[in-house]
Design an enzyme around this catalytic site. Structure first.
Site, mmCIF file in Angstrom:
data_model
loop_
_atom_site.group_PDB
_atom_site.id
_atom_site.type_symbol
_atom_site.label_atom_id
_atom_site.label_comp_id
_atom_site.label_asym_id
_atom_site.label_seq_id
_atom_site.Cartn_x
_atom_site.Cartn_y
_atom_site.Cartn_z
ATOM 1 N N ALA A 1 45.166 41.979 43.517
ATOM 2 C CA ALA A 1 45.815 43.288 43.624
ATOM 3 C C ALA A 1 46.803 43.313 44.787
ATOM 4 C CB ALA A 1 44.756 44.366 43.804
ATOM 5 N N GLU A 2 46.413 42.725 45.915
ATOM 6 C CA GLU A 2 47.310 42.691 47.072
ATOM 7 C C GLU A 2 48.554 41.857 46.764
ATOM 8 O OE1 GLU A 2 45.322 42.158 51.223
ATOM 9 O OE2 GLU A 2 43.807 41.704 49.706
ATOM 10 N N TYR A 3 48.320 40.739 46.092
ATOM 11 C CA TYR A 3 49.428 39.860 45.748
ATOM 12 C C TYR A 3 50.392 40.576 44.789
ATOM 13 C CZ TYR A 3 51.965 35.713 44.307
ATOM 14 O OH TYR A 3 52.943 34.809 44.057
ATOM 15 N N ASP A 4 49.804 41.163 43.737
ATOM 16 C CA ASP A 4 50.620 41.867 42.741
ATOM 17 C C ASP A 4 51.439 42.972 43.400
ATOM 18 O OD1 ASP A 4 49.585 40.251 40.841
ATOM 19 O OD2 ASP A 4 48.231 41.735 39.960
ATOM 20 N N LEU B 1 53.201 36.703 32.029
ATOM 21 C CA LEU B 1 53.260 37.953 31.266
ATOM 22 C C LEU B 1 53.610 39.095 32.196
ATOM 23 C CD1 LEU B 1 50.022 37.834 29.072
ATOM 24 C CD2 LEU B 1 52.359 37.863 28.211
ATOM 25 N N GLU C 1 44.818 41.699 21.958
ATOM 26 C CA GLU C 1 43.701 40.762 22.131
ATOM 27 C C GLU C 1 43.268 40.775 23.585
ATOM 28 O OE1 GLU C 1 46.296 36.689 22.119
ATOM 29 O OE2 GLU C 1 46.548 38.044 20.440
ATOM 30 N N LYS D 1 42.788 39.677 27.367
ATOM 31 C CA LYS D 1 43.506 38.855 28.344
ATOM 32 C C LYS D 1 42.456 38.024 29.072
ATOM 33 C CE LYS D 1 46.903 38.767 31.999
ATOM 34 N NZ LYS D 1 46.174 37.882 32.918
ATOM 35 N N ASP E 1 40.744 35.630 31.556
ATOM 36 C CA ASP E 1 41.029 35.406 32.970
ATOM 37 C C ASP E 1 40.639 33.980 33.340
ATOM 38 O OD1 ASP E 1 41.889 35.959 35.457
ATOM 39 O OD2 ASP E 1 40.236 37.274 36.012
ATOM 40 N N TYR F 1 40.156 29.097 24.823
ATOM 41 C CA TYR F 1 40.471 30.124 23.826
ATOM 42 C C TYR F 1 41.968 30.089 23.553
ATOM 43 C CZ TYR F 1 35.789 31.848 24.610
ATOM 44 O OH TYR F 1 34.430 31.942 24.694
ATOM 45 N N LYS G 1 51.094 42.254 21.859
ATOM 46 C CA LYS G 1 52.254 41.452 21.447
ATOM 47 C C LYS G 1 52.835 42.044 20.172
ATOM 48 C CE LYS G 1 49.900 37.293 23.067
ATOM 49 N NZ LYS G 1 49.229 36.022 22.763
ATOM 50 N N LYS H 1 46.573 45.751 32.162
ATOM 51 C CA LYS H 1 45.414 45.389 32.991
ATOM 52 C C LYS H 1 44.360 46.498 33.048
ATOM 53 C CE LYS H 1 46.931 41.498 35.121
ATOM 54 N NZ LYS H 1 46.925 41.051 36.481
ATOM 55 N N CYS I 1 7.917 38.592 57.819
ATOM 56 C CA CYS I 1 8.123 38.406 56.381
ATOM 57 C C CYS I 1 7.573 39.620 55.626
ATOM 58 C CB CYS I 1 7.427 37.130 55.906
ATOM 59 S SG CYS I 1 7.399 36.967 54.116
ATOM 60 N N CYS J 1 4.293 38.096 53.415
ATOM 61 C CA CYS J 1 3.064 37.574 54.014
ATOM 62 C C CYS J 1 2.877 38.004 55.464
ATOM 63 C CB CYS J 1 3.010 36.056 53.899
ATOM 64 S SG CYS J 1 4.197 35.222 54.962
ATOM 65 N N CYS K 1 11.157 33.053 56.317
ATOM 66 C CA CYS K 1 9.710 33.051 56.515
ATOM 67 C C CYS K 1 9.282 31.594 56.614
ATOM 68 C CB CYS K 1 9.012 33.730 55.342
ATOM 69 S SG CYS K 1 7.226 33.467 55.346
ATOM 70 N N CYS L 1 3.505 30.976 51.861
ATOM 71 C CA CYS L 1 3.891 32.365 51.583
ATOM 72 C C CYS L 1 3.970 32.546 50.061
ATOM 73 C CB CYS L 1 5.242 32.673 52.213
ATOM 74 S SG CYS L 1 5.885 34.299 51.763
HETATM 75 P P1 AMP Z 1 49.259 36.592 34.761
HETATM 76 O O1 AMP Z 1 48.806 35.218 35.186
HETATM 77 O O2 AMP Z 1 48.379 37.677 35.288
HETATM 78 O O3 AMP Z 1 50.734 36.816 34.994
HETATM 79 O O4 AMP Z 1 49.047 36.661 33.200
HETATM 80 C C1 AMP Z 1 49.708 35.766 32.348
HETATM 81 C C2 AMP Z 1 48.736 34.792 31.807
HETATM 82 O O5 AMP Z 1 47.709 35.424 31.078
HETATM 83 C C3 AMP Z 1 49.317 33.875 30.808
HETATM 84 O O6 AMP Z 1 50.039 32.847 31.390
HETATM 85 C C4 AMP Z 1 48.077 33.349 30.134
HETATM 86 O O7 AMP Z 1 47.583 32.248 30.853
HETATM 87 C C5 AMP Z 1 47.072 34.446 30.310
HETATM 88 N N1 AMP Z 1 46.536 34.994 29.081
HETATM 89 C C6 AMP Z 1 45.248 35.331 28.935
HETATM 90 N N2 AMP Z 1 44.999 35.813 27.730
HETATM 91 C C7 AMP Z 1 46.153 35.777 27.043
HETATM 92 C C8 AMP Z 1 46.516 36.137 25.723
HETATM 93 N N3 AMP Z 1 45.622 36.661 24.868
HETATM 94 N N4 AMP Z 1 47.800 35.962 25.351
HETATM 95 C C9 AMP Z 1 48.702 35.459 26.224
HETATM 96 N N5 AMP Z 1 48.413 35.092 27.481
HETATM 97 C C10 AMP Z 1 47.159 35.253 27.896
HETATM 98 ZN ZN ZN Z 2 6.276 34.995 53.936
#
Ligand code: AMP
Ligand code: ZN
Length: 670
Positions: A35-38, A84, A114, A116, A118, A223, A289, A313, A407, A410, A425, A430
């Site tokens: 979150a900080e990076y984003d 993405l 679909e 996402k 991780d 996947y 998509k 997200k 402890c 015991c 302990c 024990c």
């Molecule tokens: P981000 O890394 O947060 O920018 O998200 C982009 C990455 O999400 C893509 O490069 C994929 O590795 C991943 N990803 C996970 N699930 C999917 C999906 N169902 N379709 C496309 N990319 C996906």
């Molecule tokens: Zn103990």
């Protein structure tokens, strides 16, 4: 804002992002939250939009990832691999839909949604239906070849089912399932290794292993979510393409959606945001998509992201909760772990009211008081953790949480080892310690005795028929008594006894791991088994014999010696042998080939690119035996930047010293 002010802020943001990008993508070891990076990235994009004249080619906004690691071969992707775009809320998602609609003159659009996943993006190349290459995304243009790693992934087809074109490029995500991640981290912690922060890091770290046998142990999953054909017009629908991949042997998202109705996508998003725990892998959002490949082509790409897809997200899995109580757990090493009990809250669909605090040093660091408002987070693991305390919300006169002096089970006064965090302990009998040892011993990655769960251990222990590890193999003597026990009966008891009998003969590494020796995880147990071959050899070994092995540091070697030299502690082995357990010898592997065949090589200091781990892998690849310490066996010491005390030690013992660069040249890595 003036352009000068913008320039300064942009500079800072870029430096920040470059650094954390490197930590994240190259080292797989982030220091800040996504979150900080984003957030920083979004700010940078915003400023660059306001001041386009300040955009430079080296801005983090202008590339997809970081430079690939040097130790893997590079490969230029047949098609660029994009990241993405993100939508963080409904408005941003609608804005995306709007952009697509405008570009298509408001014609009806078919959408797919679909999960996402991780994990880590991987490209797979199949030639005539056979997997020939696996590549990471790298910087989007050029990735790292990790074919040897991806081949170990069990749910990934090495040969495709049915008829396929000559060449097929498949895209997907490598992930680690939550359950496997938890087990891995527990093992790493038990072995004194640094645990991974979340399943994504664990998956990425496992794929970037030079040694595929380690990857294979990690239980990864692939996947698929994309494909390119030699003729992309044969199947135009993304949804149908995924069905095609599924039929050819891939795991895909099994909960996908195809619709023209945006409301349905919103429902899908909301559903999975609250049900993400019900699937084995981690998801951090959904991916929406356009279904039609021709439309995809029309929409095209931005520098970094496709215009025809977006990652919507989920909210982070954090919540605030009020601390009510501290529960004390006693582990198998006697370690006392504080657990926070708080008013129930919902985290990503799950009701939680307890979170681990790890140890009392952590309690001190958080300056925890009863009635405090906690920030509780789940990042991959099922067990949530307390990440912060909101001091402003502390009630007046709140009592601090204090370390126990005895402890909780015991009553023995607790102890603290000077070099370790936390208290324990020290009482070997024990009840909490014994029961925890029993639970570990029978667990799936240890002896794997099915049916002997926590509840039965508790009951048998209280009956006095299961008070040591050896007693497990003596349970059959108590068959009649067991059958008489409440809710057991003949069928269950005989099944349990049969399961125990089936494990009477056990491979050495499983046995060693099951003993629950401090710092001895599955990997250490394997190393010991490979090197010593039999239980008798290990029992004869000394500190010196352990410490010379790669992967075994001084702490682990000391723990092993303490265990095997202390008759009181190793009594458990005699007890198990007496109870009739048979420990199978291990096939020894001592044939080594390569430039460093049979040589013990120790390293001190750093290399600017290669990690310690990688350097060790180079040594192993050349048949050498990497060492953590200079010992009598050491053949030579490799010296990198800012060397430590090992240098002086080697000099004193007259052990040959080789500069890092020269060493790398010799093994052709420099
Ligand atoms: P981000 O890394 O947060 O920018 O998200 C982009 C990455 O999400 C893509 O490069 C994929 O590795 C991943 N990803 C996970 N699930 C999917 C999906 N169902 N379709 C496309 N990319 C996906
Ligand atoms: Zn103990």
């Amino acid at each position: 804002m003036t352009i000068e002010e913008a320039r300064q802020e942009i500079e800072k943001l870029r430096e920040f992002l470059h650094y954390h990008n490197y930590r994240y993508y190259v080292l797989d070891n982030p220091e800040i939250s996504d979150a900080e990076y984003d957030e920083a990235m979004r700010r940078l994009l915003e400023l660059e939009k306001l001041f386009p004249e300040l955009v430079t080619p080296d801005s983090p906004t202008q590339r997809v990832g970081a430079e690939p690691l040097k130790s893997f071969e590079n490969f230029t992707h047949p098609y660029k691999m994009y990241s993405l775009g993100n939508a963080l809320n409904t408005e941003e998602f609608h804005a995306f839909v709007q952009r697509v609609r405008q570009a298509t003159a408001n014609k009806p659009i078919v959408w797919t949604a679909e999960h996402k996943f991780d994990g880590l993006a991987i490209e797979l190349i199949y030639k005539k239906g056979v997997l020939t290459m696996g590549v990471t995304r790298g910087n989007g243009e050029v990735g790292e070849v990790v074919t040897h790693s991806v081949r170990t992934i069990k749910n990934l087809p090495l040969k495709l089912l049915g008829s396929v074109p000559d060449e097929l490029v498949v895209y997907g995500e490598v992930v680690m399932h939550r359950e496997d991640f938890q087990k891995l981290d527990e093992e790493r912690e038990a072995a004194g290794e640094v645990p991974f922060a979340n399943p994504r890091n664990a998956a990425a770290g496992s794929i970037r292993q030079l040694d595929p046998s380690i990857t294979a142990q990690r239980r990864l999953f692939f996947y698929a979510y994309g494909v390119r054909f030699p003729d992309d017009t044969v199947i135009l629908s993304h949804y149908d393409r995924m069905s095609y991949l599924s039929e050819r042997g891939f795991s895909i998202c099994f909960h996908r959606l195809k619709t023209e109705n945006i409301n349905e996508i919103e429902e899908y998003h909301n559903y999975w945001e609250t049900h993400r725990d019900e699937i084995p892998y981690e998801i951090d959002g959904i991916v929406v998509k356009v279904d039609d490949f021709l439309l995809e082509q029309t929409l095209g790409y931005d520098a970094k992201t496709p215009k025809w897809a977006i990652a919507w997200k989920f909210k982070p899995m954090q919540a605030q909760a009020v601390l009510r109580e501290i529960e004390l757990g006693v582990g198998r090493q006697g370690t006392i772990t504080p657990v926070a009990i708080f008013d129930p809250v919902f985290l990503a669909g799950a009701r939680v009211q307890r979170a681990t605090l790890h140890n009392f040093d952590e309690v001190k660091r958080l300056d925890l008081h009863y009635g405090d408002t906690l920030v509780v987070e789940r990042s991959g693991e099922v067990i949530p953790k307390v990440v912060a305390v909101i001091k402003e919300k502390r009630p007046p006169m709140a009592k601090p949480v204090e370390e126990p002096t005895h402890c909780p089970v015991c009553g023995t006064p607790v102890k603290r080892e000077s070099d370790q965090v936390g208290i324990f302990c020290p009482n070997p009998s024990c009840p909490a310690v014994i029961k925890a040892k029993l639970r570990h011993f029978v667990s799936r990655s240890a002896m794997d005795i099915e049916g002997l769960g926590e509840e039965l251990i508790e009951r048998f222990y209280n009956e006095g028929i299961l008070t040591s590890l050896g007693d497990i193999f003596r349970l059959k003597k108590h068959r009649n008594r067991l059958i008489e026990m409440d809710r057991l009966g003949e069928k269950l008891v005989d099944k349990l006894l049969a399961n125990i009998e089936a494990k009477r003969e056990v491979p050495l590494d499983r046995f060693l791991y099951a003993l629950g020796i401090d710092f001895v995880g599955q990997e250490t147990a394997k190393i010991l088994s490979r090197e010593f071959g039999s239980l008798e050899n290990i029992r004869k070994a000394r500190f010196e014999d352990f410490v010379r092995l790669y992967g075994i540091g001084e702490v682990v070697a000391r723990s092993l010696e303490d265990f095997f030299r202390d008759p009181l502690r190793s009594k458990v082995i005699d007890d198990l042998l007496e109870a009739g357990i048979k420990v199978k010898a291990y096939p020894k592997q001592d044939k080594r080939e390569g430039k460093l065949a049979g040589k013990y090589v120790c390293i001190t200091g750093k290399h600017e690119i290669y990690s310690r781990e990688q350097l060790f892998q180079f040594i192993e690849a050349e048949g050498g035996i990497p060492q953590d310490n200079v010992t009598r066996q050491t053949n030579f010491l490799v010296v990198g930047e800012s060397p430590g005390s090992k240098l002086a030690k080697a000099e004193k013992q007259g052990i040959p010293i080789i500069p890092m660069e020269e060493f790398l040249k010799q093994i052709q890595k420099g």
